[in-house]
Design a protein around this motif. Sequence first.
Motif: not given
Lengths: 418, 219
Positions: B63, B67-68, B80
């Motif tokens: 995480m 956010e995973d 990302r």
Amino acid sequence: MRAGHLFIRELRFRRVSVVLAIVAAAAVSACVVGARSFLAAHDAETEKLIAALEERAADRMAQLRDDARVFSKNLGFNILLLPGDQDAGRLYAENRSTAFFTRKQVQALGSAELATLNHLLPMLRHQIHWDQYDGNVILVGIEGEIYIKSPNFQKPIEERVDAGMVHIGNAIHKRLKLQIGAQLEIEGETFTVKRVLPQKGNIDDISLLMNLGDAQRLSGQPGKISGVLALSCNCAAGDLDPIRQELERVVQDVQVVEFSVRAQARQRARSAIGKRTKEEMQDITESRAILRSHVAQFATLLVSLVVVGAAIFLTVLTFASVRERRSEVALLRALGLGSLSIFALMLYKAVLTGLAGGIFGCLVGVLAGRWILGISATATTPFMLSVISATVAIATLASALPALMAARIDPAVILNQE
Amino acid sequence: MIDIQKITKTYRSETKELLVLKEATASIKPGTFAAICGPSGCGKSTLLLVLGGLLHPDTGRVMIDGEDLFALSSERRALRRAQLLGFVFQRFHLIPYLTVEENIEAAAIALRGSTDQVRAKELMDQLNITDRRTHVPGKLSVGEQQRTALARALYNRPRVLLADEPTGNLDPENAEIVLNAFSDFANAGGTVIMVTHHPEAAEQADTQWWIKNKTLVKG
């Protein structure tokens, strides 16, 4: 930095492999354009040969105009001069003369040095019933030629018939089985067959050609000349006016009749020449078509081999490039480029090399066709666009598998290994 | 905040399975320079690749700011990665045909943004490689190469720097430059996770984690 910048820098860095890829792609398009130019050159050569043949045939036909004269001589007479008061109906229906030239008139014709008529042959035609033949035959008495224009260069085309001799028509020969040297009796007089005339398909086949004096005696018309045959007249077919105008200055009141056999003879001569020329042209066309088929097969095989070879070469080249760029690809993945972007990056290169190679190859093919084969009109824009598109497609397809492998490179494996 | 939650990773081949990480768990706050230590082959690099979203764990989650990472699609995770993370590798992984400046700017390739030459110059000045701006990696010393790789990692202003044995090939002077840069980055609020088997390098970090019995233990 955008991917495009990276792409251009990579192309510059690996320019040797890029040039090799472009050359391979160019080989494909050059081969296709070259093969087409070669076939077009073959077609042009065929057309040239046929055109040359046609030209030669026309020359030969012109040269054989004189030969047609001889054809016409073998088939019949050209122009028949008749006394002005000859009843045409009786002549054609009964083969009977109702008017005659005087000897003075004939001599005037012979010494007039006519420009439009060549060989003048006084004659007497008279139809009789011949018992031996069991039918009507035409006695044709001829005296021999009385006028030959330019006698130094021409010989008589109709020899005179000696007294007591007879040339028999082909139909008479066939019915009576008379051979040369055979004796026959006409109106109580005996004649020797000197010649059997070839079949002509007209009234000549039932004619007996003999000496004028013999014919005058047998027909009971001594000293009479029913007409003058003019062989190989110098006038355009159907235009007898120049002859009439010239004759009026020499002999008053002369009928000029054109024998249709002259036109037929010339037509046959021309047909024979035309037929032979057509056959020759057909032979050449057929053999050129077979040769073209073989050339087309060879070109197809060559193009196929080049396409397969180039595709294999491009695949190997792209595989080598991917292998060399494994670390780079892993880094780009770590920097956030997705596998689709990597795939696209690899394919852009294939598209670009295919495009550059396609254009370059087309230029080479066109220039080679122009300089070596002298062909310039084969490379139409749609054809060039098709070839370039096909080259791009081949380069792209050849690079697709290696590009897919690059996209599937696991960055973790590469980065962990190194 | 980086939460490493029960990460397990096993390498499988046709003949054998190799368990590398077993329920490794850790929580690293922003502004932290963390070192993950352990002998060669203990799974440090594997953990770093998992943290970077480059290697999928068998179980567990990573995480980043809630956010995973592995709940995202592959393409989205790649994006990302470009936005949040910066990587420094032991072998630098510079692109051989790009200049120093271009290698630094290559960090933005996935973001499709315009090139920020001011940022590149700022980093080159900071890492003392400005005079090498137009040189390709082949013309650089090892230290200059690593400083270029570091500048690339910092170019996008990431929140997390992941470094795999960044000083492994460096002389002490260059190693100090790199480690100081990491400290500066952490001091500015970023998170640095560096895997190393060099105790001297690990001592520069704020916190040390050790891989023992395939799991993470705070030192």
